[in-house]
Design a protein around this motif. Structure first.
Motif, short mmCIF file in Angstrom:
data_model
loop_
_atom_site.label_atom_id
_atom_site.label_comp_id
_atom_site.label_asym_id
_atom_site.label_seq_id
_atom_site.Cartn_x
_atom_site.Cartn_y
_atom_site.Cartn_z
N ARG A 181 0.65 -1.29 0.09
CA ARG A 181 -0.19 0.03 -0.13
C ARG A 181 0.74 1.41 0.10
NH1 ARG A 181 -3.50 -0.86 5.40
NH2 ARG A 181 -1.58 -1.63 6.00
N GLU B 155 -1.74 14.76 19.84
CA GLU B 155 -1.83 13.23 20.11
C GLU B 155 -0.69 12.73 19.31
OE1 GLU B 155 -5.39 11.15 20.28
OE2 GLU B 155 -6.40 13.17 19.83
N VAL B 156 -0.11 13.41 18.36
CA VAL B 156 1.13 12.90 17.64
C VAL B 156 2.35 13.41 18.34
CG1 VAL B 156 2.45 12.76 15.41
CG2 VAL B 156 -0.07 12.67 15.25
N LEU C 98 6.36 11.95 20.76
CA LEU C 98 7.65 12.27 19.99
C LEU C 98 8.69 13.06 21.06
CD1 LEU C 98 6.34 12.83 16.32
CD2 LEU C 98 6.94 10.59 17.35
N TYR D 272 9.42 7.01 14.23
CA TYR D 272 8.26 6.97 13.39
C TYR D 272 6.98 7.66 13.89
CZ TYR D 272 7.22 3.11 16.30
OH TYR D 272 7.12 2.21 17.47
N TRP D 273 6.44 8.31 12.81
CA TRP D 273 4.83 8.74 13.25
C TRP D 273 3.88 8.64 12.03
CZ3 TRP D 273 3.04 12.79 10.27
CH2 TRP D 273 3.81 13.57 9.70
N LEU D 274 2.64 8.75 12.38
CA LEU D 274 1.88 8.64 11.36
C LEU D 274 0.49 9.64 11.59
CD1 LEU D 274 0.81 6.75 8.82
CD2 LEU D 274 -0.46 5.50 10.30
N TRP E 233 -4.26 6.04 11.45
CA TRP E 233 -3.96 4.91 12.48
C TRP E 233 -4.89 3.70 12.42
CZ3 TRP E 233 -3.43 8.21 18.05
CH2 TRP E 233 -2.54 8.98 17.89
N GLY E 234 -4.23 2.69 12.92
CA GLY E 234 -5.11 1.40 13.06
C GLY E 234 -5.43 0.80 11.92
N GLY F 181 -2.81 -0.75 10.03
CA GLY F 181 -1.66 -1.56 9.94
C GLY F 181 -0.54 -0.93 9.06
N THR G 155 3.01 -0.66 10.75
CA THR G 155 3.52 -1.94 10.85
C THR G 155 4.09 -2.28 9.26
OG1 THR G 155 2.04 -2.50 12.36
CG2 THR G 155 3.04 -4.40 11.21
N GLY H 34 12.08 2.76 21.33
CA GLY H 34 11.84 3.08 22.66
C GLY H 34 10.36 3.79 22.44
N VAL H 35 9.80 3.82 23.70
CA VAL H 35 8.54 4.88 23.55
C VAL H 35 8.59 5.45 25.07
CG1 VAL H 35 7.31 3.09 22.36
CG2 VAL H 35 7.15 3.00 24.72
N ASN I 123 3.21 5.26 26.18
CA ASN I 123 2.73 5.06 24.57
C ASN I 123 2.63 3.28 24.28
OD1 ASN I 123 2.59 4.75 21.72
ND2 ASN I 123 3.83 6.37 21.39
N GLN J 278 6.15 -2.47 18.40
CA GLN J 278 7.76 -2.73 18.35
C GLN J 278 7.92 -4.25 18.79
OE1 GLN J 278 9.97 0.10 20.37
NE2 GLN J 278 9.10 2.05 19.33
N ARG K 14 5.64 -6.49 18.63
CA ARG K 14 5.37 -7.62 17.46
C ARG K 14 6.34 -7.57 16.45
NH1 ARG K 14 0.01 -5.81 18.21
NH2 ARG K 14 0.29 -3.97 16.56
C1 LIG Z 1 2.14 4.72 16.78
C2 LIG Z 1 1.62 4.89 15.39
C3 LIG Z 1 2.74 5.06 14.59
C4 LIG Z 1 0.68 3.45 15.10
O1 LIG Z 1 0.78 3.65 13.71
P1 LIG Z 1 -0.40 2.65 13.16
O2 LIG Z 1 -0.21 2.52 11.79
O3 LIG Z 1 -1.89 3.10 13.83
O4 LIG Z 1 -0.07 1.23 13.69
P2 LIG Z 1 -0.57 -0.31 13.16
O5 LIG Z 1 -1.87 0.00 12.43
O6 LIG Z 1 0.56 -0.85 12.29
O7 LIG Z 1 -0.71 -1.04 14.40
C5 LIG Z 1 -1.73 -0.57 15.35
C6 LIG Z 1 -2.84 -1.58 15.15
O8 LIG Z 1 -3.24 -1.78 13.92
C7 LIG Z 1 -3.71 -3.31 13.58
N1 LIG Z 1 -3.28 -3.83 12.48
C8 LIG Z 1 -2.22 -4.37 11.87
N2 LIG Z 1 -2.49 -4.63 10.69
C9 LIG Z 1 -3.48 -4.03 10.06
C10 LIG Z 1 -4.45 -4.10 9.37
N3 LIG Z 1 -3.98 -4.66 7.86
N4 LIG Z 1 -5.65 -3.53 9.09
C11 LIG Z 1 -6.14 -2.98 10.13
N5 LIG Z 1 -5.37 -3.06 11.45
C12 LIG Z 1 -4.33 -3.46 11.41
C13 LIG Z 1 -2.40 -3.67 14.64
O9 LIG Z 1 -2.85 -5.32 15.09
C14 LIG Z 1 -2.60 -2.88 15.85
O10 LIG Z 1 -3.51 -3.22 16.74
P3 LIG Z 1 -3.37 -3.17 18.21
O11 LIG Z 1 -2.42 -2.45 18.56
O12 LIG Z 1 -4.90 -2.84 18.63
O13 LIG Z 1 -3.31 -4.74 18.55
C15 LIG Z 1 0.55 5.96 15.26
O14 LIG Z 1 -0.43 5.68 16.38
C16 LIG Z 1 1.39 7.37 15.76
O15 LIG Z 1 1.78 7.88 14.66
N6 LIG Z 1 1.28 7.74 17.02
C17 LIG Z 1 1.64 8.97 17.27
C18 LIG Z 1 3.26 9.18 17.25
C19 LIG Z 1 3.83 7.98 17.91
O16 LIG Z 1 3.48 7.45 18.89
N7 LIG Z 1 5.04 7.55 17.48
C20 LIG Z 1 5.82 6.58 18.08
C21 LIG Z 1 6.76 7.07 18.87
S1 LIG Z 1 7.50 5.68 19.69
#
Ligand SMILES: CC(C)(COP(=O)(O)OP(=O)(O)OC[C@H]1O[C@@H](n2cnc3c(N)ncnc32)[C@H](O)[C@@H]1OP(=O)(O)O)[C@@H](O)C(=O)NCCC(=O)NCCS
Length: 178
Positions: free
Chosen positions: A9, A31-32, A36, A92-94, A99-100, A102, A105, A127-128, A132, A139, A141
């Motif tokens: 994707r 929230e982001v 960080l 990393y951040w998104l 969010w949510g 995948g 990941t 680390g976090v 967080n 991480q 997983r």
């Molecule tokens: C932390 C962060 C990067 C996570 O990004 P994300 O893309 O939402 O993470 P993922 O989707 O890969 O994983 C999160 C959840 O989605 C699930 N997931 C994985 N693949 C998936 C898919 N294909 N479809 C739907 N959900 C999926 C995961 O299992 C996980 O669920 P769970 O934690 O409830 O078990 C994001 O929330 C963020 O930017 N937060 C603020 C900044 C931050 O915290 N950065 C990291 C500092 S250490």
């Protein structure tokens, strides 16, 4: 030179000045930025332009930064390495709307595969902040393990916070990817 990495994707590619609007939009969100270490809040377009201007292509894998582009959407976040002391640290951040699903990941798997090919480092560090848990779960997983606790300044919150330190060993990653 930062390469472009393709996943099902996403495209991970070098950051560019044209990312400034989206970067400012998604990082100007507590929230982001509150999760960080080095991102101020509020985060202005001028902060985005200044940061993007500082992002020159670097030869070392340990200093490589990728913009994350989601197919059909465009710029949605960032994943990159920086050298802290002598070790590579991944961050990393998104943007919150993404969010949510995948996405991080998927981006992290590509960025880690690339790193262990491009560098001979034996470990990637990360680390976090202690609150967080979602990021820590990602991480873990991926194969990161906790190595201890430290304190780290969170610019957006303006305070030193407890930080859970983690590390991913090349051997663990190779075993998982076979
Ligand atoms: C932390 C962060 C990067 C996570 O990004 P994300 O893309 O939402 O993470 P993922 O989707 O890969 O994983 C999160 C959840 O989605 C699930 N997931 C994985 N693949 C998936 C898919 N294909 N479809 C739907 N959900 C999926 C995961 O299992 C996980 O669920 P769970 O934690 O409830 O078990 C994001 O929330 C963020 O930017 N937060 C603020 C900044 C931050 O915290 N950065 C990291 C500092 S250490």
């Amino acid at each position: 030179m930062t390469p472009s990495l393709l996943t099902s994707r996403l495209i991970l590619r070098p950051p560019q000045l044209g990312d400034a609007d989206a970067l400012a939009l998604y990082l100007n969100d507590f929230e982001v930025s509150g999760n960080l270490a080095r991102v101020p809040y509020p985060y202005l377009r001028s902060d985005a332009v200044a940061w993007l201007g500082s992002q020159r292509p670097r030869p070392a894998a340990e200093e490589t930064s990728f913009a994350i582009e989601l197919a059909g959407v465009g710029y949605v976040g960032h994943i990159g390495y920086q050298k802290v002391g002598e070790v590579p640290v991944i961050g990393y951040w998104l943007g919150k709307p993404f969010w949510g699903r995948g996405i991080m990941t998927e981006a992290a798997i590509a960025a880690i595969d690339w790193f262990f090919e491009a560098s001979d480092a034996s470990d990637i560090y990360s680390g976090v902040f202690h609150f967080n848990q979602p990021s820590l779960a990602i991480q873990k997983r991926l194969g990161f393990t906790e190595t201890g606790h430290s304190t780290l300044l969170c610019l957006a919150r303006g305070v030193e916070l407890e930080h859970i330190d983690t590390k991913l060993a090349r051997s663990v990653w190779k075993a998982r990817r076979q």
